[in-house]
Write a protein that holds these residues in place. Structure first.
Motif, PDB file in Angstrom:
ATOM      1  N   ILE A  46       0.845  -1.195   0.000  1.00 47.17           N
ATOM      2  CA  ILE A  46       0.000   0.000   0.000  1.00 47.17           C
ATOM      3  C   ILE A  46       0.882   1.248   0.000  1.00 47.17           C
ATOM      4  CG2 ILE A  46      -1.652   1.325   1.384  1.00 47.17           C
ATOM      5  CD1 ILE A  46      -2.748  -1.466   2.313  1.00 47.17           C
ATOM      6  N   ASP A  47       1.924   1.232   0.823  1.00 49.91           N
ATOM      7  CA  ASP A  47       2.842   2.364   0.918  1.00 49.91           C
ATOM      8  C   ASP A  47       3.499   2.644  -0.431  1.00 49.91           C
ATOM      9  OD1 ASP A  47       4.351   4.369   2.398  1.00 49.91           O
ATOM     10  OD2 ASP A  47       6.059   3.013   2.199  1.00 49.91           O
ATOM     11  N   ALA A  48       3.915   1.602  -1.121  1.00 46.72           N
ATOM     12  CA  ALA A  48       4.602   1.773  -2.407  1.00 46.72           C
ATOM     13  C   ALA A  48       3.670   2.308  -3.492  1.00 46.72           C
ATOM     14  CB  ALA A  48       5.201   0.437  -2.852  1.00 46.72           C
ATOM     15  N   ASN A  49       2.372   2.052  -3.368  1.00 50.80           N
ATOM     16  CA  ASN A  49       1.414   2.442  -4.405  1.00 50.80           C
ATOM     17  C   ASN A  49       0.638   3.720  -4.100  1.00 50.80           C
ATOM     18  OD1 ASN A  49       1.860   0.264  -6.228  1.00 50.80           O
ATOM     19  ND2 ASN A  49       0.805  -1.075  -4.799  1.00 50.80           N
ATOM     20  N   ASN A  51      -0.141   7.790  -3.325  1.00 52.91           N
ATOM     21  CA  ASN A  51       0.339   9.104  -3.749  1.00 52.91           C
ATOM     22  C   ASN A  51       1.139   9.709  -2.612  1.00 52.91           C
ATOM     23  OD1 ASN A  51      -1.003   9.002  -6.218  1.00 52.91           O
ATOM     24  ND2 ASN A  51      -2.888   9.801  -5.327  1.00 52.91           N
ATOM     25  N   LEU A  52       2.145  10.465  -2.928  1.00 48.62           N
ATOM     26  CA  LEU A  52       2.990  11.073  -1.904  1.00 48.62           C
ATOM     27  C   LEU A  52       2.238  12.058  -1.017  1.00 48.62           C
ATOM     28  CD1 LEU A  52       6.320  11.607  -3.867  1.00 48.62           C
ATOM     29  CD2 LEU A  52       5.729   9.780  -2.254  1.00 48.62           C
ATOM     30  N   ASP A  53       1.132  12.599  -1.522  1.00 50.70           N
ATOM     31  CA  ASP A  53       0.355  13.535  -0.720  1.00 50.70           C
ATOM     32  C   ASP A  53      -0.702  12.843   0.146  1.00 50.70           C
ATOM     33  OD1 ASP A  53      -1.098  12.839  -2.968  1.00 50.70           O
ATOM     34  OD2 ASP A  53      -2.053  14.788  -3.191  1.00 50.70           O
ATOM     35  N   THR A  54      -0.737  11.511   0.121  1.00 41.50           N
ATOM     36  CA  THR A  54      -1.675  10.732   0.930  1.00 41.50           C
ATOM     37  C   THR A  54      -0.905  10.040   2.038  1.00 41.50           C
ATOM     38  OG1 THR A  54      -3.075  10.323  -1.002  1.00 41.50           O
ATOM     39  CG2 THR A  54      -3.375   8.858   0.872  1.00 41.50           C
ATOM     40  N   GLY A  55      -1.334  10.243   3.270  1.00 40.44           N
ATOM     41  CA  GLY A  55      -0.684   9.583   4.398  1.00 40.44           C
ATOM     42  C   GLY A  55      -0.921   8.086   4.385  1.00 40.44           C
ATOM     43  N   ALA A  57      -1.868   6.051   6.830  1.00 38.41           N
ATOM     44  CA  ALA A  57      -3.115   5.655   7.483  1.00 38.41           C
ATOM     45  C   ALA A  57      -4.309   5.863   6.556  1.00 38.41           C
ATOM     46  CB  ALA A  57      -3.303   6.417   8.789  1.00 38.41           C
ATOM     47  N   THR A  58      -4.336   6.981   5.864  1.00 35.31           N
ATOM     48  CA  THR A  58      -5.417   7.242   4.909  1.00 35.31           C
ATOM     49  C   THR A  58      -5.389   6.224   3.784  1.00 35.31           C
ATOM     50  OG1 THR A  58      -5.431   9.588   5.423  1.00 35.31           O
ATOM     51  CG2 THR A  58      -6.358   8.947   3.292  1.00 35.31           C
ATOM     52  N   ALA A  59      -4.198   5.910   3.278  1.00 37.74           N
ATOM     53  CA  ALA A  59      -4.068   4.925   2.198  1.00 37.74           C
ATOM     54  C   ALA A  59      -4.575   3.557   2.654  1.00 37.74           C
ATOM     55  CB  ALA A  59      -2.617   4.839   1.735  1.00 37.74           C
ATOM     56  N   ILE A  60      -4.309   3.177   3.887  1.00 44.10           N
ATOM     57  CA  ILE A  60      -4.797   1.893   4.401  1.00 44.10           C
ATOM     58  C   ILE A  60      -6.318   1.924   4.513  1.00 44.10           C
ATOM     59  CG2 ILE A  60      -4.855   0.377   6.428  1.00 44.10           C
ATOM     60  CD1 ILE A  60      -1.855   1.076   6.824  1.00 44.10           C
ATOM     61  N   ARG A  61      -6.878   3.016   5.030  1.00 42.89           N
ATOM     62  CA  ARG A  61      -8.343   3.121   5.133  1.00 42.89           C
ATOM     63  C   ARG A  61      -8.991   3.003   3.748  1.00 42.89           C
ATOM     64  NH1 ARG A  61      -6.797   7.366   8.540  1.00 42.89           N
ATOM     65  NH2 ARG A  61      -7.220   6.941  10.738  1.00 42.89           N
ATOM     66  N   LEU A  62      -8.426   3.696   2.754  1.00 35.32           N
ATOM     67  CA  LEU A  62      -8.971   3.629   1.396  1.00 35.32           C
ATOM     68  C   LEU A  62      -8.823   2.231   0.806  1.00 35.32           C
ATOM     69  CD1 LEU A  62      -7.744   7.070   0.038  1.00 35.32           C
ATOM     70  CD2 LEU A  62     -10.106   6.407   0.617  1.00 35.32           C
ATOM     71  N   PHE A  63      -7.711   1.567   1.093  1.00 32.97           N
ATOM     72  CA  PHE A  63      -7.504   0.198   0.644  1.00 32.97           C
ATOM     73  C   PHE A  63      -8.591  -0.723   1.208  1.00 32.97           C
ATOM     74  CE2 PHE A  63      -5.833  -4.034   1.553  1.00 32.97           C
ATOM     75  CZ  PHE A  63      -5.441  -4.443   0.293  1.00 32.97           C
ATOM     76  N   VAL A  64      -8.845  -0.597   2.510  1.00 30.17           N
ATOM     77  CA  VAL A  64      -9.881  -1.416   3.167  1.00 30.17           C
ATOM     78  C   VAL A  64     -11.244  -1.121   2.551  1.00 30.17           C
ATOM     79  CG1 VAL A  64     -11.118  -1.767   5.348  1.00 30.17           C
ATOM     80  CG2 VAL A  64      -8.611  -1.734   5.326  1.00 30.17           C
TER      81      VAL A  64
END
Length: 77
Positions: A46-49, A51-55, A57-64
Motif C-alpha cells: 500500500i505504501d509503495a502504491n 500518492n505522496l500527498d496521501t498519508g 493511514a489514509t491509504a490503508i483506510r482507502l484500501f480497506v
C-alpha cells in the motif's frame, strides 16, 4: 466509533507507526489473513502504491474501503 490508536509496522525493514481506528485495523488484519499476506508486507505494498500527498493511514483506510466495495460489487447481480 473508536478513536484512532497508534500501531507499529515494519515497512521494508524500517519501523513506522500508523493511527487507525479499531474497526479499520481489524478489517486490515482480516484482509491480510484472507489474502495470506503478512500485514507488514500488505502495508508495504500500500505504501509503495500511494500518492505522496496521501498519508499511510489514509491509504490503508482507502484500501480497506475499496476491498469491501469490490467484494460487494462482485456479490451483486
Amino acid at each position: 466509533m473508536s478513536r484512532p490508536v497508534k500501531r507499529s509496522l515494519t515497512l521494508r525493514g524500517h519501523r513506522t507507526s500508523v493511527s487507525l481506528e479499531d474497526d479499520f485495523w481489524r478489517a486490515f488484519r482480516d484482509i491480510a489473513t484472507e489474502t495470506d499476506t503478512p500485514i507488514n508486507e500488505l502495508a508495504a505494498q500500500i505504501d509503495a502504491n500511494r500518492n505522496l500527498d496521501t498519508g499511510l493511514a489514509t491509504a490503508i483506510r482507502l484500501f480497506v474501503l475499496n476491498h469491501y466495495r469490490d467484494r460487494a460489487s462482485k456479490a451483486s447481480p
